[in-house]
Design an enzyme around this catalytic site. Structure first.
Site, short mmCIF file in Angstrom:
data_model
loop_
_atom_site.label_atom_id
_atom_site.label_comp_id
_atom_site.label_asym_id
_atom_site.label_seq_id
_atom_site.Cartn_x
_atom_site.Cartn_y
_atom_site.Cartn_z
N PHE A 175 2.59 0.86 -1.96
CA PHE A 175 1.56 0.10 -2.68
C PHE A 175 1.22 0.80 -3.98
O PHE A 175 1.47 2.00 -4.16
CB PHE A 175 0.31 -0.06 -1.81
CG PHE A 175 -0.35 1.25 -1.43
CD1 PHE A 175 -1.35 1.80 -2.22
CD2 PHE A 175 0.05 1.95 -0.30
CE1 PHE A 175 -1.96 3.01 -1.88
CE2 PHE A 175 -0.55 3.14 0.05
CZ PHE A 175 -1.55 3.68 -0.74
N CYS A 176 0.65 0.04 -4.89
CA CYS A 176 0.18 0.58 -6.18
C CYS A 176 -0.99 -0.28 -6.64
O CYS A 176 -1.47 -1.14 -5.91
CB CYS A 176 1.30 0.62 -7.20
SG CYS A 176 2.07 -1.00 -7.52
N THR A 177 -1.46 -0.07 -7.85
CA THR A 177 -2.68 -0.73 -8.32
C THR A 177 -2.56 -2.25 -8.32
O THR A 177 -3.37 -2.96 -7.72
CB THR A 177 -3.05 -0.24 -9.73
OG1 THR A 177 -3.09 1.19 -9.73
CG2 THR A 177 -4.40 -0.79 -10.15
N ILE A 204 -3.29 -3.06 -4.74
CA ILE A 204 -4.61 -2.69 -4.21
C ILE A 204 -5.68 -3.66 -4.69
O ILE A 204 -6.59 -4.03 -3.95
CB ILE A 204 -4.97 -1.26 -4.66
CG1 ILE A 204 -3.93 -0.26 -4.16
CG2 ILE A 204 -6.36 -0.87 -4.15
CD1 ILE A 204 -3.98 1.07 -4.91
#
Length: 290
Positions: A175-177, A204
């Site tokens: 996952f990332c921003t 996120i």
């Protein structure tokens, strides 16, 4: 009136990207939009902010190009304009991994909607990896997530090489921003022989927007690349400020440190701050107060 903050991206073959810079920049400026948009042969990536009408005008303009009708798109709000100016930049990559042959346009991992993410990362057979940089992870992350402790995304392949093995790590979730780094990250893992690779669709930010806080497995706040610094569940503004000297997010606890001086230094840069830099920061602070 709230400012609309729109984050968007799309990996797609975009050979004429250089021709699109000036029309897009002119439209954004006409509509009073500020932020940054990156254009490259592999697609588009950007975060922009402005009025409801202005954002709609820009998004509608992009949707008129059939390649961008299904942009990955999410919105939040800010009390004031979080960007200082409008920039449209031409780049080699819209997110820099440094390995040109890795392309989400060729292969990409399995998307997981926010409502299904908890089940994936709660599975003990799944290795969960936060693909963001160390200073971002320090503000918050998901339960069970591993922190690669990278300073830039370019270091991610080295982390994978040193820490993961496709024969041992059968299932990997990342996952990332906003989701864009994971497009590249999952594509890279697949190219390295990993078979079952997942990533959080919309990142996120989409999770914090859609998943109720009482059901959330997220701990802390999420760093964002604008003057809001961080957001919480429901994409509400977070509690962090930013050091004017080094740009590192600073918490209320950081401000209690003897190494913190408003507008001058923080615990993350104090030891490396030269007297010359301190003098420059004091002068800038004086100018702001005048």
């Amino acid at each position: 009136m709230s400012v609309i903050v729109a984050a968007l991206y799309k990996f797609v073959k975009f050979p004429d990207y250089t021709e699109k810079k000036q029309p897009l920049l002119s439209l954004c400026q006409t509509q009073g939009i500020k932020g940054t948009v990156l254009l490259a042969e592999e697609g588009i990536n950007g975060t922009i902010a402005g009025s409801r009408e202005g954002i709609d005008a820009v998004v509608n303009y992009l949707h008129c190009d059939s390649r961008f009708t299904d942009l990955e798109y999410k919105e939040s709000t800010a009390e004031s304009q979080p960007f200082l100016r409008m920039k449209v930049r031409l780049k080699n990559e819209i997110v820099t991994l440094g390995i040109p042959e890795v392309s989400p346009n060729k292969q990409v991992g399995t998307y997981v909607n926010p409502k299904d993410w908890n089940d994936i990362i709660s599975n003990p057979e799944v290795t969960v990896i936060d693909t963001r940089n160390d200073y971002e992870v320090s503000l918050g992350t998901f339960q069970r997530a591993e922190n690669p402790q990278t300073e830039s995304f370019r270091e991610f392949p080295e982390y994978i090489s040193n820490n993961l093995n496709p024969d041992k790590h059968k299932k990997v979730a990342m996952f990332c921003t906003g989701g864009i780094r994971c497009e590249k990250a999952t594509s890279y893992l697949l190219s390295q022989g990993f078979q079952e690779v997942y990533h959080l669709k919309g990142g996120i930010l989409k999770y914090l927007e859609e998943v109720p806080e009482e059901q959330s497995l997220w701990k802390g706040e999420c760093f964002v690349f604008d003057q809001r610094i961080a957001v919480r569940h429901g994409l509400k503004p977070g509690s962090y400020d930013m050091c004017m000297s080094c740009g590192h997010p600073i918490s209320q606890d950081d401000k209690l440190s003897p190494k913190y001086e408003d507008g001058i230094s923080c615990p993350y840069c104090f030891d490396n701050l030269t007297e010359e830099k301190k003098a420059k920061m004091h002068e800038k602070k004086r100018q702001r107060l005048d």
